[in-house]
Design an enzyme around this catalytic site. Structure first.
Site, PDB file in Angstrom:
ATOM      1  CB  SER A  13     -14.687  -0.210  -9.855  1.00 52.70           C
ATOM      2  OG  SER A  13     -13.502   0.328  -9.322  1.00 52.70           O
ATOM      3  CG  ASN A  14      -9.598   1.309 -11.888  1.00 54.66           C
ATOM      4  OD1 ASN A  14      -9.510   2.436 -12.362  1.00 54.66           O
ATOM      5  ND2 ASN A  14      -9.442   1.053 -10.603  1.00 54.66           N
ATOM      6  CE  LYS A  92      -1.884 -14.119  -4.881  1.00 52.37           C
ATOM      7  NZ  LYS A  92      -1.312 -14.593  -3.637  1.00 52.37           N
ATOM      8  CG  ASN A 108      -0.429  -1.240 -11.176  1.00 55.72           C
ATOM      9  OD1 ASN A 108      -1.526  -1.814 -11.110  1.00 55.72           O
ATOM     10  ND2 ASN A 108       0.187  -0.772 -10.096  1.00 55.72           N
ATOM     11  CG  HIS A 110      -0.196   3.096  -6.447  1.00 54.81           C
ATOM     12  ND1 HIS A 110      -0.171   1.908  -5.740  1.00 54.81           N
ATOM     13  CD2 HIS A 110       0.092   4.080  -5.558  1.00 54.81           C
ATOM     14  CE1 HIS A 110       0.123   2.171  -4.476  1.00 54.81           C
ATOM     15  NE2 HIS A 110       0.288   3.477  -4.343  1.00 54.81           N
ATOM     16  CG  ASP A 151       3.007   0.394  -6.283  1.00 54.47           C
ATOM     17  OD1 ASP A 151       2.251  -0.089  -7.145  1.00 54.47           O
ATOM     18  OD2 ASP A 151       2.843   0.227  -5.060  1.00 54.47           O
ATOM     19  CD  GLU A 180      -7.752   4.053  -8.606  1.00 55.20           C
ATOM     20  OE1 GLU A 180      -7.713   2.965  -9.191  1.00 55.20           O
ATOM     21  OE2 GLU A 180      -7.732   4.142  -7.362  1.00 55.20           O
TER      22      GLU A 180
END
Ligand code: GRF
Length: 199
Positions: A13-14, A92, A108, A110, A151, A180
């Site tokens: 979805s992002n 991963k 990334n 989060h 993260d 997001e």
């Protein structure tokens, strides 16, 4: 120009939000060159194929060693002219070799306000359960650079959302996910404007 490879393991979805923003002309100087998933059935590959974006199932399990896997990954990225990597629900660990080669050009997202509620084991619903258990009044989403620790890399942008009375992990997750979908395209727009791609 940011020539992206988007890595994902799930529904995507992002990735879809980034694609929509691109089609709406909201993120100039960004192009999606390639989508990679470790899972052959990931929704993110399906979305990419629907939009005629090269979509590749690539998993460490297909290779006999870390080196041959790394080589395949690098040649794919090179073949598609990738100079920036976006992790969007990639479950991963990214090979250290790739993190090193793309340092400052790999990001990334989060689903919490890092540095809180991040690190190994903090993914999916577990993040929102932990936020509620801790009695937080707000949560949100974080876009950050990727380094060798989960993260952990420098924070680029965050978007906050309130935790509401009666929230369940599911209702909080939905509110954070909506944040997001606004945050990731906006972060990429800014990074592209600043010329953050790998030279
Ligand atoms: C998002 O919540 C993201 O923050 C996390 O994984 C989820 C991916 O969702 N890293 P989607 O595949 O983009 O829908």
């Amino acid at each position: 120009m940011l020539n992206l490879a988007v890595f994902g393991s799930g529904r995507g979805s992002n990735f879809q939000a980034i694609l929509t923003a691109l089609h709406q002309g909201k993120i100039p100087k960004v192009a999606i060159r390639l989508v990679i998933s470790n899972s052959s059935s990931a929704g993110i590959l399906e979305i990419a194929r629907t939009h005629c974006i090269p979509a590749v199932h690539l998993s460490q399990k297909q290779f006999s060693s870390d080196d041959t896997y790394g080589d395949a990954l690098f040649s794919l990225l090179e073949e598609h002219g990738v100079n920036f990597i976006v992790l969007a629900g990639y479950m991963k660990r990214v090979p250290a070799r790739l993190v090193g080669a793309f340092r400052g050009s790999i990001v990334n997202i989060h689903p919490a306000l890092l540095p809180k509620f991040g690190g190994a084991g903090m993914y999916g619903m577990r993040v929102h359960e932990a936020v509620l258990e801790a009695g937080e009044q707000e949560s949100g989403a974080t876009v950050h650079y990727v380094d060798e620790e989960y993260d952990h890399g420098e924070i680029i942008m965050q978007q906050r959302v309130p935790v509401m009375a009666g929230d369940t992990p599911g209702t909080l997750a939905a509110r954070v996910l909506a944040a997001e979908h606004e945050l990731y395209p906006e972060a990429l727009r800014r990074l592209a404007a600043q010329g953050q791609e790998k030279q």
